[in-house]
Motif scaffolding. Structure first.
Motif, PDB file in Angstrom:
ATOM      1  N   MET A 263       0.930  -1.306  -0.005  1.00  0.00           N
ATOM      2  CA  MET A 263       0.066  -0.085   0.192  1.00  0.00           C
ATOM      3  C   MET A 263       0.715   1.198   0.019  1.00  0.00           C
ATOM      4  O   MET A 263       0.556   2.320  -0.653  1.00  0.00           O
ATOM      5  N   SER A 264       1.953   1.237   0.767  1.00  0.00           N
ATOM      6  CA  SER A 264       2.772   2.450   0.713  1.00  0.00           C
ATOM      7  C   SER A 264       3.434   2.649  -0.365  1.00  0.00           C
ATOM      8  O   SER A 264       3.418   3.721  -0.986  1.00  0.00           O
ATOM      9  N   LEU A 265       4.102   1.598  -1.056  1.00  0.00           N
ATOM     10  CA  LEU A 265       4.690   1.839  -2.422  1.00  0.00           C
ATOM     11  C   LEU A 265       3.606   2.391  -3.498  1.00  0.00           C
ATOM     12  O   LEU A 265       4.129   3.133  -4.157  1.00  0.00           O
ATOM     13  N   ARG A 266       2.397   1.688  -3.600  1.00  0.00           N
ATOM     14  CA  ARG A 266       1.490   2.049  -4.540  1.00  0.00           C
ATOM     15  C   ARG A 266       1.132   3.586  -4.323  1.00  0.00           C
ATOM     16  O   ARG A 266       0.972   4.205  -5.526  1.00  0.00           O
ATOM     17  N   GLN A 267       0.937   4.135  -3.021  1.00  0.00           N
ATOM     18  CA  GLN A 267       0.456   5.335  -2.713  1.00  0.00           C
ATOM     19  C   GLN A 267       1.672   6.345  -3.373  1.00  0.00           C
ATOM     20  O   GLN A 267       1.210   7.767  -3.782  1.00  0.00           O
ATOM     21  N   LYS A 268       2.901   5.997  -3.370  1.00  0.00           N
ATOM     22  CA  LYS A 268       3.703   6.746  -3.758  1.00  0.00           C
ATOM     23  C   LYS A 268       4.230   6.710  -5.235  1.00  0.00           C
ATOM     24  O   LYS A 268       5.214   7.242  -5.630  1.00  0.00           O
ATOM     25  N   GLY A 269       3.697   5.518  -5.981  1.00  0.00           N
ATOM     26  CA  GLY A 269       3.808   5.555  -7.268  1.00  0.00           C
ATOM     27  C   GLY A 269       4.804   4.385  -7.706  1.00  0.00           C
ATOM     28  O   GLY A 269       5.635   4.344  -8.668  1.00  0.00           O
ATOM     29  N   PHE A 270       5.143   3.371  -6.863  1.00  0.00           N
ATOM     30  CA  PHE A 270       6.093   2.241  -6.912  1.00  0.00           C
ATOM     31  C   PHE A 270       5.279   1.073  -6.998  1.00  0.00           C
ATOM     32  O   PHE A 270       4.383   0.800  -6.120  1.00  0.00           O
ATOM     33  N   PHE A 271       5.836  -0.028  -7.521  1.00  0.00           N
ATOM     34  CA  PHE A 271       5.105  -1.188  -7.841  1.00  0.00           C
ATOM     35  C   PHE A 271       5.982  -2.579  -7.702  1.00  0.00           C
ATOM     36  O   PHE A 271       7.198  -2.367  -8.569  1.00  0.00           O
ATOM     37  N   VAL A 272       5.965  -3.444  -7.111  1.00  0.00           N
ATOM     38  CA  VAL A 272       6.666  -4.696  -6.915  1.00  0.00           C
ATOM     39  C   VAL A 272       5.877  -5.663  -8.041  1.00  0.00           C
ATOM     40  O   VAL A 272       4.766  -6.050  -7.782  1.00  0.00           O
ATOM     41  N   THR A 273       6.819  -6.216  -8.861  1.00  0.00           N
ATOM     42  CA  THR A 273       6.134  -7.227  -9.846  1.00  0.00           C
ATOM     43  C   THR A 273       6.464  -8.457  -8.995  1.00  0.00           C
ATOM     44  O   THR A 273       6.610  -8.998  -8.150  1.00  0.00           O
ATOM     45  N   PRO A 274       5.336  -9.594  -9.816  1.00  0.00           N
ATOM     46  CA  PRO A 274       5.544 -11.122  -8.947  1.00  0.00           C
ATOM     47  C   PRO A 274       6.933 -11.708  -9.126  1.00  0.00           C
ATOM     48  O   PRO A 274       7.111 -12.533  -8.088  1.00  0.00           O
ATOM     49  N   THR A 275       7.826 -11.202  -9.997  1.00  0.00           N
ATOM     50  CA  THR A 275       9.065 -11.720  -9.843  1.00  0.00           C
ATOM     51  C   THR A 275       9.958 -11.029  -8.906  1.00  0.00           C
ATOM     52  O   THR A 275      11.170 -11.202  -8.822  1.00  0.00           O
ATOM     53  N   GLY A 276       9.356  -9.981  -8.208  1.00  0.00           N
ATOM     54  CA  GLY A 276      10.356  -9.158  -7.141  1.00  0.00           C
ATOM     55  C   GLY A 276      11.048  -7.712  -7.999  1.00  0.00           C
ATOM     56  O   GLY A 276      11.520  -7.340  -7.075  1.00  0.00           O
ATOM     57  N   GLN A 277      10.834  -7.386  -8.918  1.00  0.00           N
ATOM     58  CA  GLN A 277      11.077  -6.362  -9.638  1.00  0.00           C
ATOM     59  C   GLN A 277      10.520  -4.940  -9.001  1.00  0.00           C
ATOM     60  O   GLN A 277       9.137  -5.083  -9.134  1.00  0.00           O
ATOM     61  N   LEU A 278      11.336  -4.155  -8.746  1.00  0.00           N
ATOM     62  CA  LEU A 278      10.555  -2.803  -8.368  1.00  0.00           C
ATOM     63  C   LEU A 278      10.340  -1.690  -9.480  1.00  0.00           C
ATOM     64  O   LEU A 278      11.470  -1.386 -10.088  1.00  0.00           O
ATOM     65  N   LEU A 279       9.243  -1.360  -9.891  1.00  0.00           N
ATOM     66  CA  LEU A 279       8.920  -0.455 -10.884  1.00  0.00           C
ATOM     67  C   LEU A 279       8.558   0.810 -10.382  1.00  0.00           C
ATOM     68  O   LEU A 279       7.833   0.830  -9.175  1.00  0.00           O
ATOM     69  N   SER A 280       8.628   2.067 -11.190  1.00  0.00           N
ATOM     70  CA  SER A 280       7.976   3.349 -10.706  1.00  0.00           C
ATOM     71  C   SER A 280       7.294   3.683 -12.069  1.00  0.00           C
ATOM     72  O   SER A 280       7.543   3.666 -13.132  1.00  0.00           O
ATOM     73  N   ASN A 281       6.130   4.620 -11.593  1.00  0.00           N
ATOM     74  CA  ASN A 281       5.315   5.009 -12.671  1.00  0.00           C
ATOM     75  C   ASN A 281       5.797   6.129 -13.506  1.00  0.00           C
ATOM     76  O   ASN A 281       5.194   6.329 -14.602  1.00  0.00           O
ATOM     77  N   GLU A 282       7.005   6.560 -13.257  1.00  0.00           N
ATOM     78  CA  GLU A 282       7.691   7.550 -14.056  1.00  0.00           C
ATOM     79  C   GLU A 282       9.074   7.311 -14.663  1.00  0.00           C
ATOM     80  O   GLU A 282      10.095   8.136 -14.747  1.00  0.00           O
ATOM     81  N   GLY A 283       9.434   5.959 -14.480  1.00  0.00           N
ATOM     82  CA  GLY A 283      10.542   5.508 -15.023  1.00  0.00           C
ATOM     83  C   GLY A 283      11.614   5.642 -13.949  1.00  0.00           C
ATOM     84  O   GLY A 283      11.320   5.840 -12.748  1.00  0.00           O
ATOM     85  N   GLU A 284      13.015   5.420 -14.520  1.00  0.00           N
ATOM     86  CA  GLU A 284      14.049   5.451 -13.438  1.00  0.00           C
ATOM     87  C   GLU A 284      15.264   5.823 -14.267  1.00  0.00           C
ATOM     88  O   GLU A 284      15.497   5.652 -15.543  1.00  0.00           O
ATOM     89  N   LEU A 285      16.242   6.102 -13.334  1.00  0.00           N
ATOM     90  CA  LEU A 285      17.542   6.308 -14.196  1.00  0.00           C
ATOM     91  C   LEU A 285      18.629   5.747 -13.184  1.00  0.00           C
ATOM     92  O   LEU A 285      18.680   5.799 -11.973  1.00  0.00           O
ATOM     93  N   ILE A 286      19.529   5.083 -13.941  1.00  0.00           N
ATOM     94  CA  ILE A 286      20.690   4.032 -13.311  1.00  0.00           C
ATOM     95  C   ILE A 286      22.071   4.991 -13.626  1.00  0.00           C
ATOM     96  O   ILE A 286      22.379   5.291 -14.682  1.00  0.00           O
ATOM     97  N   VAL A 287      22.730   4.999 -12.443  1.00  0.00           N
ATOM     98  CA  VAL A 287      23.829   5.874 -12.596  1.00  0.00           C
ATOM     99  C   VAL A 287      25.089   5.030 -11.895  1.00  0.00           C
ATOM    100  O   VAL A 287      24.988   4.481 -10.860  1.00  0.00           O
ATOM    101  N   GLU A 288      26.064   4.930 -12.763  1.00  0.00           N
ATOM    102  CA  GLU A 288      27.532   4.293 -12.325  1.00  0.00           C
ATOM    103  C   GLU A 288      28.514   5.264 -11.969  1.00  0.00           C
ATOM    104  O   GLU A 288      28.810   6.193 -12.905  1.00  0.00           O
ATOM    105  N   THR A 289      29.462   4.936 -10.942  1.00  0.00           N
ATOM    106  CA  THR A 289      30.353   5.908 -10.733  1.00  0.00           C
ATOM    107  C   THR A 289      31.725   5.283 -10.783  1.00  0.00           C
ATOM    108  O   THR A 289      31.982   3.931 -10.853  1.00  0.00           O
TER     109      THR A 289
END
Length: 406
Positions: free
Chosen positions: A289-315
């Motif tokens: 419920m907390s994740l959904r209210q903020k716009g984040f979702f966990v798939t049945p496989t355990g992947q965390l998605l967000s309703n406006e995409g994501e940015l992956i940064v490597e340093t």
């Protein structure tokens, strides 16, 4: 005859008393009006380090609401009780504020009339009996470690024609003073916290992956999926085999370097525990419920998605940051309906250390950064696990560049 003499005596006495009253009363009034001028407001407050809590209440005339803010030292750390006890970077700032308020003197008495409080801007913002929606000042209270009041003021309007002066009143008292002071404690969350959120600099960034998509909650699918990978080699960024647009990349890396949060919301304890354990998110009801209210979702496989995409940064330290962008956060300042830069967004951040990436970015020798990278990843993961961050609409726009602009 005797009665006339007595009457005359009383008349002379009455005239004498009237003259005396006329002469004495103005002097008494003047004396009362200026009897404390030049004195300290709080003479017993002599040590700014004794201040362990600051309470500030500002007033928003547009919404006719008081805006309370508090920072305090508790359990051996500074925190913001007004913002879910988020850690504060407050010691130096609070000491300066306390020192500035500690030295205030009653330099010039301006009024003893309640009727002048509106025009001088010294109505207490917490005064529920006051009917005026204008003329409310900023209430500032300093407290010691036991909660005792060290100083308490209502800061009013600047004094016209006297630079650096403003009207000040002690709550509960009628008298208003003109006082020289630059003290004006901020009620902005971002002014009291650690500003270096990600602990990275623009030159450290070596790779950026933009996963752009939106979640169709009704159909349970991803829409407008687009993936763009940008890499840096010898200070030159490339995308799909060509040079990337420098202006866009400069804006993205600068936004990452200087990323600041404007608010926070705590994650449920179970979700925080899962993130710190790094064994995957357990799908408890509270977490879902907390994740959904903020716009984040966990798939049945355990992947965390967000309703406006994501940015992956490597340093070059081997750190991999994932910034997931969620729903519009409440409390967005009023703006034109088509101004998307005004929409604050929830941000979910995770970070990890990867030895292979550290090796790739350090000429095959990850030992140069392994200790530092691992330590920083643990420190940041522990911090990020507690919070949903809120970022400004301007930063959200910079961190989600369109592929045609790259």
């Amino acid at each position: 005859m005797r009665e006339k003499i007595v009457t005359l005596v009383f008349l002379v006495i009455a005239v004498g008393l009237a003259i005396t009253a006329a002469l004495v009363q103005p002097e008494s009034t003047t004396h009362n009006l200026f009897d404390d001028q030049g004195q300290d407001f709080y003479p017993s407050f002599t040590d700014p380090l004794a201040c362990k809590a600051l309470e500030v209440v500002a007033y928003d005339e547009a919404t006719a609401t008081a805006r309370p803010f508090k920072v305090e030292f508790r359990n051996r750390r500074w925190s913001l009780p007004s913002h879910f006890n988020y850690p504060a970077d407050a010691q130096e700032r609070l000491a300066k504020t306390a020192a500035a308020l500690m030295d205030l003197k009653k330099e010039s008495v301006r009024s003893d009339s309640v009727a002048d409080h509106t025009s001088l801007g010294v109505i207490d913002p917490l005064d529920q009996k006051a009917t005026s929606l204008t003329g409310r000042g900023k209430r500032v209270t300093l407290r010691d470690d036991k909660g005792g009041v060290l100083a308490d003021f209502v800061l009013g309007k600047p004094v016209e024609g006297k630079a650096g002066y403003r009207y000040i009143r002690v709550p509960g008292q009628k008298r208003t003073y003109a006082v020289k002071t630059e003290a004006d404690p901020s009620v902005s969350f971002e002014d009291w916290i650690e500003t270096d959120l990600l602990k990275l600099t623009a030159p450290e960034i070596r790779k950026i992956t933009v996963n752009s998509y939106s979640i169709n909650e009704q159909l349970g699918q991803l829409d407008n999926v687009e993936r763009t990978v940008l890499t840096k080699d010898k200070d030159k960024w490339t995308v799909s085999g060509r040079a990337a647009k420098k202006a866009t990349l400069d804006a993205v890396t600068a936004a990452l370097d200087t990323l600041r949060i404007v608010n926070v919301q705590p994650k449920p304890p179970a979700l925080t525990q899962d993130l710190r354990a790094q064994e995957g998110i357990q799908l408890s009801v509270d977490s879902i419920m907390s994740l959904r209210q903020k716009g984040f979702f966990v798939t049945p496989t355990g992947q965390l998605l967000s309703n406006e995409g994501e940015l992956i940064v490597e340093t070059d330290k081997g750190l991999i940051y994932t910034l997931r962008f969620g729903e519009v956060a409440p409390g967005t300042p009023g703006a034109a309906a088509d101004d998307k830069t005004a929409e604050r967004r929830y941000l979910f951040i995770t970070v990890s250390y990867n030895d292979d990436r550290a090796s790739l970015y350090n000429d095959g020798d990850p030992s140069k950064v392994r200790v530092t990278g691992n330590r920083l990843a643990r420190e940041l993961s522990h911090r990020f696990a507690d919070w949903y961050y809120v970022i400004s609409g301007a930063d959200f726009t910079k961190l989600r560049p369109r592929s045609k602009d790259l």
